[in-house]
Design a protein around this motif. Structure first.
Motif, PDB file in Angstrom:
ATOM      1  N   THR A  85       0.826  -1.209   0.000  1.00  0.00           N
ATOM      2  CA  THR A  85       0.000   0.000   0.000  1.00  0.00           C
ATOM      3  C   THR A  85       0.855   1.252   0.000  1.00  0.00           C
ATOM      4  O   THR A  85       0.607   2.187  -0.757  1.00  0.00           O
ATOM      5  CB  THR A  85      -0.820   0.068   1.318  1.00  0.00           C
ATOM      6  N   HIS A  88       2.798   2.056  -3.290  1.00  0.00           N
ATOM      7  CA  HIS A  88       1.897   2.587  -4.318  1.00  0.00           C
ATOM      8  C   HIS A  88       1.366   3.963  -3.905  1.00  0.00           C
ATOM      9  O   HIS A  88       1.278   4.882  -4.723  1.00  0.00           O
ATOM     10  CB  HIS A  88       0.726   1.621  -4.549  1.00  0.00           C
ATOM     11  N   ASP A  89       1.007   4.085  -2.638  1.00  0.00           N
ATOM     12  CA  ASP A  89       0.442   5.349  -2.139  1.00  0.00           C
ATOM     13  C   ASP A  89       1.393   6.525  -2.364  1.00  0.00           C
ATOM     14  O   ASP A  89       0.957   7.619  -2.722  1.00  0.00           O
ATOM     15  CB  ASP A  89       0.120   5.209  -0.643  1.00  0.00           C
ATOM     16  N   HIS A 105       9.706   4.916  -4.904  1.00  0.00           N
ATOM     17  CA  HIS A 105       9.625   5.450  -6.274  1.00  0.00           C
ATOM     18  C   HIS A 105      10.611   6.590  -6.493  1.00  0.00           C
ATOM     19  O   HIS A 105      11.064   6.812  -7.620  1.00  0.00           O
ATOM     20  CB  HIS A 105       8.194   5.904  -6.598  1.00  0.00           C
ATOM     21  N   ASN A 110       8.903   5.010 -10.914  1.00  0.00           N
ATOM     22  CA  ASN A 110       7.535   4.500 -10.794  1.00  0.00           C
ATOM     23  C   ASN A 110       7.347   3.099 -11.365  1.00  0.00           C
ATOM     24  O   ASN A 110       6.605   2.289 -10.802  1.00  0.00           O
ATOM     25  CB  ASN A 110       6.554   5.436 -11.496  1.00  0.00           C
ATOM     26  N   THR A 113       8.534   0.510  -9.033  1.00  0.00           N
ATOM     27  CA  THR A 113       7.776   0.562  -7.780  1.00  0.00           C
ATOM     28  C   THR A 113       6.375  -0.024  -7.929  1.00  0.00           C
ATOM     29  O   THR A 113       5.876  -0.710  -7.030  1.00  0.00           O
ATOM     30  CB  THR A 113       7.713   2.011  -7.260  1.00  0.00           C
ATOM     31  N   VAL A 114       5.741   0.224  -9.055  1.00  0.00           N
ATOM     32  CA  VAL A 114       4.410  -0.375  -9.294  1.00  0.00           C
ATOM     33  C   VAL A 114       4.540  -1.897  -9.267  1.00  0.00           C
ATOM     34  O   VAL A 114       3.768  -2.597  -8.599  1.00  0.00           O
ATOM     35  CB  VAL A 114       3.826   0.085 -10.650  1.00  0.00           C
ATOM     36  N   GLY A 117       5.241  -3.248  -5.802  1.00  0.00           N
ATOM     37  CA  GLY A 117       4.001  -3.246  -5.011  1.00  0.00           C
ATOM     38  C   GLY A 117       3.126  -4.433  -5.398  1.00  0.00           C
ATOM     39  O   GLY A 117       2.593  -5.145  -4.538  1.00  0.00           O
ATOM     40  N   ASP A 118       2.986  -4.669  -6.692  1.00  0.00           N
ATOM     41  CA  ASP A 118       2.199  -5.825  -7.165  1.00  0.00           C
ATOM     42  C   ASP A 118       2.784  -7.122  -6.610  1.00  0.00           C
ATOM     43  O   ASP A 118       2.059  -8.013  -6.167  1.00  0.00           O
ATOM     44  CB  ASP A 118       2.231  -5.910  -8.705  1.00  0.00           C
ATOM     45  N   TYR A 121       1.853  -7.534  -2.996  1.00  0.00           N
ATOM     46  CA  TYR A 121       0.437  -7.901  -2.819  1.00  0.00           C
ATOM     47  C   TYR A 121       0.216  -9.392  -3.096  1.00  0.00           C
ATOM     48  O   TYR A 121      -0.404 -10.107  -2.307  1.00  0.00           O
ATOM     49  CB  TYR A 121      -0.456  -7.105  -3.779  1.00  0.00           C
TER      50      TYR A 121
END
Ligand code: IPE
Ligand code: IPE
Ligand code: MG
Ligand code: MG
Length: 330
Positions: A85, A88-89, A105, A110, A113-114, A117-118, A121
């Motif tokens: 979270t 991404h936040d 990031h 980015n 980082t995306v 984050g994936d 998760y």
């Protein structure tokens, strides 16, 4: 004399060994042949997060009489979800700093980082699936989806100076409170407590989460940037109108505060004068006090359900956490 709230390390003392174990689990699950994953994983893990969510889970599990090793695994899972979270936040909020260091990031960009984050998760769910406890996996999915809804709903309200208090609470319930509630409830599920006690734990975490987020938003006005680990006044510059400002905008009717809020949102920057004027307005209308009282109300609401459990050191530790949340400076 009022007792001063315990420091986090004191409250977490009974679960210190478990929390260290959670950190080892965290490190173990970011191992990959793709070097970037352990590298960024380690960067995040050593950046000084408070570990409040895993701690709530571990303490709730103890209170529920659970003594096995699965609590550590699920505690690592919720820290993974929380971490995903945050990375991404910070992209969404364009926050350059997190925990006093460059946000992921800001350091890796980015795109990476995306994906990181994936990875976190999906990894969290894979970790949760290593045991046959589909009820816990379902609960984790539910609260994570709520959190994403909260972030999305918040985006639709971004830059809206007319956001209502009810809308704002809807955001913070989703983005923060459900996950806290889930953490406490999982402790109860592990301990196989009665469904009333499981709900009591959930209620505890949920209300604690609301208090936690209100205080987080307050620190953006009243905190010390060094302790908070990022610049103050970030929320408004990011277009987030939080509880103290919602109160101020409702109370003041000469239009001054409203004009400043709109200017800051539009320019995504606050001059020293604008910020000083807003702080003066917040003081004049006791808006900080108002938000703090709301946080106190939720902290009290968090404690009540715990009386569904007999007195114990574990219960005392959970009861101490809402007071810590109110007094925290980071
Ligand atoms: C930050 O959470 C995001 C909010 C819900 C306010 P924490 O304050 O728990 O973050 P870390 O993990 O301790 O940095
Ligand atoms: C963090 O929210 C992410 C969630 C709680 C889902 P915020 O944007 O309010 O928290 P900070 O201020 O960046 O830590
Ligand atoms: Mg943010
Ligand atoms: Mg914040």
């Amino acid at each position: 004399m009022e007792k001063s709230p315990l420091a986090l390390a004191q409250i977490f003392e009974p679960i210190r060994a478990d929390l260290e174990q959670v950190d080892r689990e965290f490190a173990r699950h970011v191992q990959s042949q793709v070097d970037l994953i352990p590298k960024i994983g380690q960067y995040i893990q050593t950046s000084g997060g408070k570990r409040v969510r895993p701690a709530v889970l571990l303490m709730a599990a103890r209170l529920s009489g659970y003594r096995g090793d699965r609590a550590v695994l699920y505690a690592a899972v919720v820290e993974f979800i929380h971490t995903a979270t945050l990375v991404h936040d910070d992209i969404i909020d364009e926050s350059e700093l997190r925990r006093g260091r460059l946000a992921v990031h800001s350091r890796w960009g980015n795109d990476i980082t995306v994906l990181l984050g994936d990875y976190l998760y999906i990894k969290s769910m894979a970790m949760a699936l290593t045991h046959d406890a589909i009820d816990i996996v379902r609960l984790l999915c539910d609260v994570t989806l709520k959190m994403i809804e909260g972030e999305l709903y918040q985006l639709t309200k971004n830059g809206d100076a007319d956001i209502t208090e009810e809308e704002h609470f809807d955001i913070i319930r989703r983005k923060t409170a459900y996950l806290f509630g889930g953490c406490a409830q999982i402790g109860g599920v592990l301990g196989k407590v009665s469904s009333e006690q499981e709900q009591a734990l959930r209620e505890y975490g949920f209300n604690l989460g609301i208090a936690f987020q209100i205080v987080d938003d307050l620190l953006d006005f009243t905190g010390d940037a060094q302790s908070v680990g990022k610049p103050l006044a970030s929320d408004l510059r990011e277009g987030k109108v939080t509880l103290p400002l919602i109160h101020l905008l409702r109370q003041s009717n000469d239009g001054t505060a409203s004009a400043i809020v709109r200017e800051v949102i539009a320019s995504r920057a606050a001059t020293d004068d604008q910020w000083a004027d807003l702080l003066a307005g917040l003081k004049q209308h006791a808006s900080i006090d108002y938000a703090f009282r709301r946080a106190e109300e939720y902290a009290e609401r968090a404690k009540k359900p715990l009386y569904a459990f007999p007195p114990s050191a574990e219960r005392d530790a959970l009861l101490a956490l809402p007071d810590y949340v109110l007094s925290r400076d980071r």
